[in-house]
Design an enzyme around this catalytic site. Structure first.
Site, PDB file in Angstrom:
ATOM      1  CB  CYS A  68     -17.833   7.102   1.074  1.00  0.00           C
ATOM      2  SG  CYS A  68     -17.677   6.115  -0.438  1.00  0.00           S
TER       3      CYS A  68
ATOM      4  CD  GLU B 103      -2.477   1.788   0.357  1.00  0.00           C
ATOM      5  OE1 GLU B 103      -2.393   2.991   0.032  1.00  0.00           O
ATOM      6  OE2 GLU B 103      -3.219   0.966  -0.235  1.00  0.00           O
TER       7      GLU B 103
ATOM      8  CB  VAL C 196       3.364  -1.946  -6.901  1.00  0.00           C
ATOM      9  CG1 VAL C 196       3.683  -2.871  -8.071  1.00  0.00           C
ATOM     10  CG2 VAL C 196       3.153  -2.763  -5.627  1.00  0.00           C
TER      11      VAL C 196
ATOM     12  CG  ASN D 165     -15.901  -3.208   0.681  1.00  0.00           C
ATOM     13  OD1 ASN D 165     -15.048  -3.647   1.432  1.00  0.00           O
ATOM     14  ND2 ASN D 165     -16.157  -1.915   0.570  1.00  0.00           N
TER      15      ASN D 165
END
Length: 454
Positions: A46, A36, A83, A309
């Site tokens: 949100c 991450e 990355v 999700n």
């Protein structure tokens, strides 16, 4: 020897996939490493405007699971790791570590969850101090810091989509003079223009200076590099803080450079199990992928945390040896600005016509509860249907408290291919504190049925 799953991106899709895979395979069978580039994991992007507004007390209230909590579950989360590239032949990823060193890591399975990239035009001054996007928790912290450090009095929000109107409310709550600049003729271009006009009127009523049909040309900075104004074709708008709400597009740079397929919507192509076709052991989910729109049958890129999700969960189940599929989307979304609730699902009129449907529509005005009951608010419901068959194609709702979640009725009807005639008979709950005896959804369905048969 354990297989290794590498996850790129440790928010909604990536960590949903990692968590589901871990539930099905322990660390002796599957090693999971998640990279991450930010500092936080598994948080509600949100919720950022509501935290900035002060409606959410603490930043950490938005975090569902920290890196440490993931590590406690045998998921090796490495924050601050970016990355840089994917080598599909060698099955490795190249990573830049927090101190700048680069390293290579092998994988057996790869989960690409790179999310969305905020639209950020190449305007003069856009990288100035006090100019902010609102995509990550770090972005939210930066906005709050600018508000504090400058004793800001004036703000300009560029873009009238979901983030734009939500941030306009947040800044109003900080007692700033807020100007919202939108290139289109109405904010909320996910609505039809007549429904967007209701949003414009409400924003103005809340004290937002709404400027539509205005094209931004750049950001003016002072001698210290701080924003002082936004330059447009309609003149300059003074600003101590600028918020960019120009939307996002799929974050596919890594995937494209690696040779993974990119679809017509701009997202990574996957099958229903969230596998990338033609690439064994490569998966993708979230805002970086394209999905099937269940109304048109066409590919679409619709960035929503709900989708991310669900897609991550599907991918993780499959990585873990189970079986699951993602069935597509209808594009249901809700938001609010001050006391106005805004919701939509399916297709707008223009989208339905572009998809080849013959379209009829109907709009009605009603109340959120029985008109005589305290707290009754006005609500406008618009339905879009196919001429002839009466098949529901989309719906939009704008109104006061209690309006927006009615969109779920329309979403379920849309999901199941119902006609507006069938919807008129839906057995919806009624009591004066919750609805008029004829719920606004039913009134709108009757009006749309009349339009179909008229």
């Amino acid at each position: 020897m354990a297989e290794r799953l590498i996850v790129i991106g440790a928010d909604a899709a990536g960590m949903s996939a990692a968590s589901q895979a871990r539930r099905r395979r322990d660390h002796r069978d599957l090693e999971i490493v998640a990279f991450e580039r930010g500092t936080h994991t598994s948080y509600s992007a949100c919720g950022i405007p509501y935290w900035i507004a002060g409606l959410v007390d603490e930043r950490d209230d938005l975090i569902a699971r920290t890196p440490e909590q993931h590590r406690d579950r045998d998921i090796d989360v490495r924050t601050g790791h970016t990355v840089l590239g994917i080598d599909l032949d060698r099955r490795t990823v190249t990573v830049r570590e927090p101190l700048g060193d680069e390293s290579s890591h092998e994988f057996d399975q790869l989960m690409v969850a790179t999310g969305g990239e905020p639209v950020r035009p190449d305007w003069p001054g856009i990288d100035g101090r006090g100019v902010h996007g609102v995509q990550t928790l770090d972005d939210g912290e930066a906005v709050s810091a600018s508000l504090r450090s400058r004793d800001a009095k004036r703000a300009v929000v560029i873009g009238g989509g979901y983030i734009g109107v939500e941030m306009a409310e947040a800044l109003i709550r900080h007692d700033l003079q807020v100007t919202l600049v939108e290139r289109a003729e109405q904010p909320m271009n996910t609505l039809d223009p007549d429904m967007g006009a209701l949003v414009t009127d409400a924003l103005k009523g809340f004290g937002v200076d709404v400027r539509t049909g205005v094209t931004v040309q750049g950001v003016e900075l002072d001698d210290d590099g701080w924003v002082r104004a936004v330059a447009t074709d309609a003149g300059e708008f003074a600003a101590d803080v600028v918020v960019l709400g120009l939307g996002t597009r799929p974050g596919v740079t890594l995937a494209r450079d690696a040779g993974l397929p990119i679809g017509p919507s701009g997202g990574i192509v996957t099958d229903r199990r969230m596998r990338v076709p033609g690439h064994d052991g490569i998966w993708a989910a979230g805002d970086c992928v394209e999905v099937v729109h269940r109304v048109t049958g066409r590919p679409a890129a619709i960035p929503l945390g709900t989708h991310a999700n669900k897609q991550g969960r599907v991918a993780g189940i499959n990585i873990g040896g189970g079986y699951a599929t993602f069935p597509g989307v209808v594009g249901t979304a809700v938001t609010k600005v001050c006391e106005l609730e805004i919701a939509r699902t399916g297709l707008r009129e223009a989208e339905a016509e572009e998809a080849g449907f013959a379209v009829v529509s109907a709009s009605i005005e009603s109340h959120t509860v029985a008109g005589y009951y305290p707290g009754a608010n006005t609500v406008t419901v618009k339905l879009v249907a196919e001429r002839g068959t009466g098949r529901l194609l989309g719906g939009q709702i704008v109104g006061g408290n209690g309006a927006a979640k009615r969109i779920d009725v329309l979403a379920v009807a849309l999901w199941n291919g119902m006609t507006v005639d069938e919807m008129t008979g839906l057995d919806l709950g009624y009591a004066p504190p919750f609805s008029p005896v004829w719920d606004p959804v039913l009134v709108a369905a009757r009006a749309a049925s009349d339009a179909v048969h008229g």
